[in-house]
Write an enzyme that holds these catalytic residues in place. Structure first.
Site, PDB file in Angstrom:
ATOM      1  N   GLU A   1      38.983  26.136  23.396  1.00  0.00           N
ATOM      2  CA  GLU A   1      39.804  27.191  22.669  1.00  0.00           C
ATOM      3  C   GLU A   1      38.738  28.290  22.457  1.00  0.00           C
ATOM      4  OE1 GLU A   1      40.939  26.214  18.520  1.00  0.00           O
ATOM      5  OE2 GLU A   1      42.389  27.974  18.418  1.00  0.00           O
TER       6      GLU A   1
ATOM      7  N   HIS B   1      41.332  18.987  20.521  1.00  0.00           N
ATOM      8  CA  HIS B   1      40.871  20.390  20.649  1.00  0.00           C
ATOM      9  C   HIS B   1      39.805  20.624  21.780  1.00  0.00           C
ATOM     10  CE1 HIS B   1      44.139  20.923  17.708  1.00  0.00           C
ATOM     11  NE2 HIS B   1      43.974  22.135  17.412  1.00  0.00           N
TER      12      HIS B   1
ATOM     13  N   HIS C   1      51.820  20.585  19.430  1.00  0.00           N
ATOM     14  CA  HIS C   1      50.748  21.057  18.953  1.00  0.00           C
ATOM     15  C   HIS C   1      51.010  22.009  17.748  1.00  0.00           C
ATOM     16  CE1 HIS C   1      46.484  23.149  19.623  1.00  0.00           C
ATOM     17  NE2 HIS C   1      46.824  23.057  18.424  1.00  0.00           N
TER      18      HIS C   1
ATOM     19  N   HIS D   1      50.048  22.028  13.599  1.00  0.00           N
ATOM     20  CA  HIS D   1      49.156  21.227  12.459  1.00  0.00           C
ATOM     21  C   HIS D   1      50.124  21.465  11.329  1.00  0.00           C
ATOM     22  CE1 HIS D   1      45.430  21.543  14.747  1.00  0.00           C
ATOM     23  NE2 HIS D   1      45.799  22.385  15.151  1.00  0.00           N
TER      24      HIS D   1
HETATM   25  N1  HPA Z   1      42.064  25.038  16.119  1.00  0.00           N
HETATM   26  C1  HPA Z   1      41.167  24.233  15.398  1.00  0.00           C
HETATM   27  N2  HPA Z   1      41.264  23.756  14.347  1.00  0.00           N
HETATM   28  C2  HPA Z   1      42.725  23.803  13.683  1.00  0.00           C
HETATM   29  C3  HPA Z   1      43.493  24.827  14.476  1.00  0.00           C
HETATM   30  C4  HPA Z   1      43.194  25.388  15.607  1.00  0.00           C
HETATM   31  O1  HPA Z   1      43.629  26.331  16.259  1.00  0.00           O
HETATM   32  N3  HPA Z   1      44.637  24.894  13.595  1.00  0.00           N
HETATM   33  C5  HPA Z   1      44.389  24.044  12.468  1.00  0.00           C
HETATM   34  N4  HPA Z   1      43.121  23.521  12.885  1.00  0.00           N
HETATM   35 ZN    ZN Z   2      45.586  23.545  16.825  1.00  0.00          ZN
END
Ligand code: HPA
Ligand code: ZN
Length: 348
Positions: free
Chosen positions: A208, A205, A25, A27
């Protein structure tokens, strides 16, 4: 099985750094350090809203996911050419090699670039060539995962998928990122179904900032193979039991969670609770240039802040990272042997 009780506690930080691990994970646009942002801005003649590297770094005080995303998309505006994507990913692989990352699955956000007129070919080929060089120079294997931005429409995601399909051989899966609240997985049901038909791996995702119900629908509607983050699952004990029974991996990002105020501190993070529940948890860096550290920083700082975590947990987290990766069984078995060797050697 290594004898964890014979590993001295003071060996733990070195062991965390040294153990082979996979990162699942990250980006890649979130690995763009301020220094590289300024270098690329100058190279490409892009104007930045901040006068210096220091001023940009000082703006990295986030209150939630959206406050981060606003700055993260602005930072990515300096990426225009294939060489820019290569340079960004290469800088990440140099850090990954130093952290004993043996395998990395990189998220990338094509819509952030195509909406600025950047050809998707430049994005994908720049990243791909960095992946090839990382294998040649460091022996690191890697995969690319194309993420759809969930604040945009499903039609936009379909157009992005169509634009990416001529480069299908260069990515193994799709994910779902950006603003989670009010953008439930259901919004992307049809495009994920199409991706599954194409034989792509699927992740998203969920949980979160969004509610535990988004984790359930990522599984039921999108049919994901991993949940990115997922830390809010603990609000629903039935969901925790379900994730454990499915051996559904969670790619947890501790420093990210603190920076985006999901938890007040690392000491307050629920990682021990997730591990105790038998979940297939992994540790990851998410956006390391923005959140204060790469993969080993995440491991070492998390273990420092949570003394309940010991050598057995370190081993489990690394092993989970291999179990949850999208590679074939022989490769996974080879890494697991290397991991065992490191832990057996650490026992005195
Ligand atoms: N969450 C959602 N989108 C994202 C994140 C994240 O932590 N990092 C980069 N894009
Ligand atoms: Zn992320």
């Amino acid at each position: 099985m290594p004898d964890f009780d014979r590993i001295p506690r003071d060996r733990l930080p070195a062991l965390l750094r040294q153990m082979p691990k996979a990162e699942l994970h990250i980006h890649i646009e979130g690995s763009l350090e301020p220094e590289l942002i300024f270098r690329l801005a100058e190279r490409n003649g892009v104007a930045l809203a901040y006068p210096s590297v220091q001023a940009l770094r000082e703006a990295y005080a986030f209150t939630d996911l959206q406050s981060f995303l606003d700055i993260y998309y602005a930072g990515a505006s300096v990426l225009l050419k294939e060489a820019d994507f290569f340079d960004m990913a290469w800088a990440y692989f140099e850090k990954a090699a130093a952290d004993n990352v043996v395998h990395a699955e990189l998220f990338f956000d094509p819509q952030t670039h195509t909406e600025r007129g950047v050809p998707i070919e430049a994005v994908i080929l720049g990243l791909h060539h960095a992946c090839q060089r990382a294998h040649a120079e460091f022996g690191i294997t890697s995969r690319l995962i194309l993420c759809f931005l969930r604040h945009l429409s499903e039609d936009d995601a379909f157009r992005t998928l169509d634009a990416a399909l001529p480069y299908r051989e260069y990515f193994v899966g799709v994910g779902l990122d950006s603003s989670e609240r009010d953008h439930p997985p259901e919004k992307f049901a049809r495009v994920f179904a199409r991706c599954r038909e194409l034989g792509l791996h699927v992740v998203a995702h969920a949980g979160e900032e969004g509610p535990p119900a988004y984790i359930d629908s990522a599984i039921d509607v999108l049919k994901v193979e991993r949940i990115d983050h997922g830390v809010r699952c603990v609000e629903d004990p039935g969901l925790v039991a379900r994730l454990a029974a499915l051996r559904m991996p969670l790619t947890v990002c501790p420093l990210s969670n603190v920076k985006l105020c999901v938890f007040s501190s690392l000491a307050a993070h629920n990682l021990p609770q997730l591990l105790d529940a038998g979940l297939v948890v992994t540790i990851n860096s998410d956006d390391p240039a923005y959140f204060g550290g790469y993969l080993n920083d995440n491991f070492v700082q998390t273990f420092e802040a949570l003394p309940v975590l010991g050598a057995r947990h370190a081993y489990t987290l690394a092993r989970n990272s291999f179990e949850a990766s999208f590679v074939d069984a022989p490769m996974r078995a080879d890494w697991q042997r290397r991991l065992d060797d490191v832990f057996v050697a650490a026992a005195v």
